[in-house]
Design an enzyme around this catalytic site. Sequence first.
Site, PDB file in Angstrom:
ATOM      1  N   PRO A   1      32.922  16.439  60.899  1.00 47.62           N
ATOM      2  CA  PRO A   1      31.857  15.646  61.520  1.00 47.62           C
ATOM      3  C   PRO A   1      32.195  15.424  62.993  1.00 47.62           C
ATOM      4  O   PRO A   1      33.315  15.038  63.317  1.00 47.62           O
ATOM      5  CB  PRO A   1      31.903  14.323  60.740  1.00 47.62           C
TER       6      PRO A   1
ATOM      7  N   GLN B   1      27.914  11.059  56.107  1.00 53.04           N
ATOM      8  CA  GLN B   1      29.008  10.163  56.476  1.00 53.04           C
ATOM      9  C   GLN B   1      28.520   8.810  56.991  1.00 53.04           C
ATOM     10  O   GLN B   1      27.675   8.730  57.882  1.00 53.04           O
ATOM     11  CB  GLN B   1      29.890  10.823  57.542  1.00 53.04           C
TER      12      GLN B   1
ATOM     13  N   CYS C   1      37.257   7.385  62.929  1.00 52.73           N
ATOM     14  CA  CYS C   1      36.737   7.374  64.302  1.00 52.73           C
ATOM     15  C   CYS C   1      37.418   6.285  65.124  1.00 52.73           C
ATOM     16  O   CYS C   1      37.497   5.130  64.717  1.00 52.73           O
ATOM     17  CB  CYS C   1      35.221   7.158  64.287  1.00 52.73           C
TER      18      CYS C   1
ATOM     19  N   GLY D   1      42.762  18.848  62.352  1.00 48.33           N
ATOM     20  CA  GLY D   1      43.416  18.540  63.620  1.00 48.33           C
ATOM     21  C   GLY D   1      44.105  19.729  64.257  1.00 48.33           C
ATOM     22  O   GLY D   1      44.922  20.392  63.608  1.00 48.33           O
TER      23      GLY D   1
ATOM     24  N   GLY E   1      37.108  20.958  63.841  1.00 43.74           N
ATOM     25  CA  GLY E   1      36.180  20.171  64.647  1.00 43.74           C
ATOM     26  C   GLY E   1      35.998  20.778  66.022  1.00 43.74           C
ATOM     27  O   GLY E   1      35.194  21.680  66.225  1.00 43.74           O
TER      28      GLY E   1
END
Length: 325
Positions: free
Chosen positions: A23, A76, A107, A210, A233
């Site tokens: 996301p 989400q 986040c 990551g 991401g």
Amino acid sequence: YLVESFGKQAVKLKIEKEVILAPLAGYSHSAFRRLCRKLGADRVYSELMNATGILHRGEEKELVYFTDEERPIHLQVYGRNAEEIAQASYKIAKKYKPEAIDINFGCSVKKVLKAKSAGYLLQFPKEMGRIVEETVNVLKPLGIPVTAKIRLGFHEDKLEEIAENLLKAGVSAIALHPRLAIEGFSGKARWNRVKDLKKLCGKVPVIGNGNIRNWREIDQKFEETNCDGVMIGRGALANPWIFKEYKEKRSYNAGLEERIDFILEELKLMWEYFEREKACKVIKAQISQILKGIRGKSKMNELVMRSKSCDELIRNLHFLKTQGI
């Protein structure tokens, strides 16, 4: 920690060696997700949606909109209050029937932390467990699983305590970005902690996230950590072809023309759920990502950013496609 005593009430979610689009607020809306699925992403997540907003103002179309081509999809949700998160999750799960509801605990942008939600809650593993448990309970009649996206902790690593609370609460999968909330995207992602989490979780799927920058690293992470999914991401913003590369097990270098075609296709799809001019503003950030590594990028960017209307932007994109810089 005894894995057997956890996750008894979890709705089973099958994730096996999947490469997943993360996301990404401002980027991972329906059009981008569809194009990434076409390129080989196995699963996608929506941008984060605020629970309070969903309950009091209704869900925002551009955030919640998806098509069947995007499935499996996790919608989400984030917030600070267990009851609100559970109610908001139920509302959108019942209406849109996603494969899962994901609760964002990762986040760490200032605005979200200030509101004491998402990454802020990493300081309170018991509260994280309560949020998941309430959401699991309300979604049980719908048969929709609850997953969680987490970091290692807020300013200290509390992974074991966080995992224990989420597993007890009946979480169906955990996606870990192995940095602390206060680190943002700085420093290195500590993938050894993804391996530790997988040992704790037993049969509950674990997704690592990551610093994945090229397709070769994906198999490496599966092997090193035994995780069930690798989530990409920022690496996919500049190179959505990373999914294709992994599926075909070969490097692929998309040229300028193909990159601009990608943007034009994305823009066309965005008009299904974005007002035309707004879509053209929103996509500018994506354009500067996808032009990374292309010769003459800064001049191209300037031309794109200077475009004052949709028509001008499209004209400039066609110009770049045929002329370059």
